[in-house]
Write a protein that holds these residues in place. Structure first.
Motif, PDB file in Angstrom:
ATOM      1  N   ALA A 142    -141.907  23.094   5.502  1.00  0.00           N
ATOM      2  CA  ALA A 142    -142.982  22.619   4.238  1.00  0.00           C
ATOM      3  C   ALA A 142    -142.553  21.008   3.902  1.00  0.00           C
ATOM      4  O   ALA A 142    -143.287  20.585   3.248  1.00  0.00           O
ATOM      5  CB  ALA A 142    -142.588  23.735   3.277  1.00  0.00           C
ATOM      6  N   MET A 143    -141.360  20.686   4.491  1.00  0.00           N
ATOM      7  CA  MET A 143    -140.770  19.447   3.786  1.00  0.00           C
ATOM      8  C   MET A 143    -141.446  18.327   4.635  1.00  0.00           C
ATOM      9  O   MET A 143    -141.304  16.957   4.356  1.00  0.00           O
ATOM     10  CB  MET A 143    -139.333  19.302   3.746  1.00  0.00           C
ATOM     11  CG  MET A 143    -138.725  18.428   2.955  1.00  0.00           C
ATOM     12  SD  MET A 143    -136.876  18.542   3.010  1.00  0.00           S
ATOM     13  CE  MET A 143    -136.459  20.245   3.029  1.00  0.00           C
ATOM     14  N   MET A 144    -141.922  18.653   5.992  1.00  0.00           N
ATOM     15  CA  MET A 144    -142.117  17.572   6.898  1.00  0.00           C
ATOM     16  C   MET A 144    -143.533  16.924   6.323  1.00  0.00           C
ATOM     17  O   MET A 144    -144.315  17.495   5.641  1.00  0.00           O
ATOM     18  CB  MET A 144    -142.452  18.207   8.199  1.00  0.00           C
ATOM     19  CG  MET A 144    -141.376  18.635   8.949  1.00  0.00           C
ATOM     20  SD  MET A 144    -141.728  19.675  10.277  1.00  0.00           S
ATOM     21  CE  MET A 144    -140.309  20.626  10.781  1.00  0.00           C
ATOM     22  N   ASP A 145    -143.790  15.874   6.909  1.00  0.00           N
ATOM     23  CA  ASP A 145    -145.204  14.961   6.650  1.00  0.00           C
ATOM     24  C   ASP A 145    -146.091  15.766   7.801  1.00  0.00           C
ATOM     25  O   ASP A 145    -145.800  16.557   8.685  1.00  0.00           O
ATOM     26  CB  ASP A 145    -145.285  13.496   7.102  1.00  0.00           C
ATOM     27  CG  ASP A 145    -144.856  12.627   5.873  1.00  0.00           C
ATOM     28  OD1 ASP A 145    -144.897  13.098   4.810  1.00  0.00           O
ATOM     29  OD2 ASP A 145    -144.039  11.680   6.172  1.00  0.00           O
ATOM     30  N   ALA A 181    -146.747  17.717  15.151  1.00  0.00           N
ATOM     31  CA  ALA A 181    -145.880  17.297  16.491  1.00  0.00           C
ATOM     32  C   ALA A 181    -144.816  18.578  16.557  1.00  0.00           C
ATOM     33  O   ALA A 181    -144.626  18.868  17.734  1.00  0.00           O
ATOM     34  CB  ALA A 181    -145.132  15.904  16.332  1.00  0.00           C
ATOM     35  N   MET A 214    -146.204  15.064  11.280  1.00  0.00           N
ATOM     36  CA  MET A 214    -144.749  15.523  11.949  1.00  0.00           C
ATOM     37  C   MET A 214    -144.801  16.817  11.934  1.00  0.00           C
ATOM     38  O   MET A 214    -144.203  17.516  13.062  1.00  0.00           O
ATOM     39  CB  MET A 214    -143.532  15.087  11.068  1.00  0.00           C
ATOM     40  CG  MET A 214    -143.281  13.640  11.255  1.00  0.00           C
ATOM     41  SD  MET A 214    -142.983  13.062  12.932  1.00  0.00           S
ATOM     42  CE  MET A 214    -144.736  12.181  13.161  1.00  0.00           C
ATOM     43  N   LEU A 232    -138.008  23.791   5.960  1.00  0.00           N
ATOM     44  CA  LEU A 232    -137.971  22.592   6.514  1.00  0.00           C
ATOM     45  C   LEU A 232    -139.394  22.222   7.027  1.00  0.00           C
ATOM     46  O   LEU A 232    -139.737  20.899   6.836  1.00  0.00           O
ATOM     47  CB  LEU A 232    -137.145  22.584   7.707  1.00  0.00           C
ATOM     48  CG  LEU A 232    -135.627  22.552   7.582  1.00  0.00           C
ATOM     49  CD1 LEU A 232    -134.852  22.413   8.688  1.00  0.00           C
ATOM     50  CD2 LEU A 232    -135.141  21.525   6.746  1.00  0.00           C
TER      51      LEU A 232
END
Lengths: 178, 178
Positions: free
Chosen positions: A160-163, A169, A166, A158
């Motif tokens: 690794a999937m974020m921008d 944050a 984000m 998960l």
DNA sequence: CTTGGAATGTCAACATGGCTGACATAAACT
DNA sequence: AGTTTATGTCAGCCATGTTGACATTCCAAG
């Protein structure tokens, strides 16, 4: 996609032949499974809070606002809309209802009077707890089912999937919280 | 939640003391991290297709419809709305635009003339491929970053998080596809 | 000190995509 | 044949995303 996916096969492997390491696990079919898993799981993820919210004619947007205000009390509208990834106008409508319903309090900033600092009231905290409890119960069950190893992997993918912003944050919140 | 979560601490551990096995990893704080990870990751997950769709004034709803029609060509409206978890009226509007734009074809059923069987046209397949490619690229990068072990765990937790009927749908699709 | 621009937040109007309700058609079951 | 059930379409409402216009406050340049 499986059969009609035009160039689906062309990107079927991220490396041809033997390629050296274990990169051959990335077939399009497996990626598609991951995509569908995200879709179906997210529905489950939001289902329980959604049911509670529907009873009081609130929506997911209210839940998100409440969650992050509770998470970072005193945060500003500007902070919040960055986290939530919506426009300030969109957030504003949700906040307006929460404030007029007495779940959120908006305090004018001291050093900068343009800012509004947001806090949950007692009622707001109660709703937050109710929603969180429901969502955590589902998460706890899933974690227990899958086991600690799986949870590690879950979070890793998960993240690794974020921008990038984000992820920043997310990490900041994580450090603040624990 | 971290501090204001009322009864947050009361459910802080799923087992008290030493409890025997490794159940002490389920603190509320870790569950909350998982919740936020889902939230932020889902944004990343949809970001790339969303950008493409915005250019042609379509939305996520169109993407979902296109994805599953491609996945199971000839599926009926009824099947599709079960998978998507929306009402037939909501789905209908999306299908109407896709049909009138020539991306989806609706064929009256042969054995049961009430049914409409859905297929992608060539244009529909092209858009599907474009959207899928974008989404798979993100997924592939995340998988590569996290490694095969993590991917196993990722899928395991997501599966455990689904509602029972969605898990069934997911598994069925998985078996059909691969 | 004043003035002009940038930052913050609010109000208004519009679009997407959920929803329920009413209905047409086809099938199925007395 | 006649009622009930299933499938899909059309119409209208609501939540929540969007952009645009604006008020207030802050800050920096003159």
């Amino acid at each position: 996609m499986a059969e009609g996916g035009s160039n689906g096969r062309s990107t079927g492997r991220s490396s041809q032949g033997f390629g050296g390491e274990s990169l051959l696990f990335l077939t399009d079919e497996q990626l598609r499974q991951g995509i569908e898993a995200m879709f179906f799981a997210y529905r489950g993820f939001t289902a329980d809070p959604d049911r509670i919210l529907a009873e009081m004619s609130y929506g997911r947007a209210h839940h998100r606002a409440i969650h992050f205000i509770n998470r970072a009390p005193g945060t500003t509208v500007n902070n919040l809309l960055t986290i939530l990834g919506v426009t300030k106008q969109s957030l504003n409508r949700v906040l307006r209802t929460l404030i007029s319903d007495g779940l959120v309090e908006s305090r004018v900033g001291v050093s900068d009077k343009r800012e509004r600092h947001l806090h949950l009231t007692e009622n707001g905290k109660a709703l937050e707890a109710k929603l969180s409890d429901a969502q955590r119960a589902r998460m706890r069950a899933a974690y227990k089912d899958a086991g600690p190893e799986a949870v590690q992997g879950f979070k890793k993918v998960l993240e690794a999937m974020m921008d990038a912003d984000m992820r920043r944050a997310y990490v900041t919140l994580r450090e603040t919280g624990s």
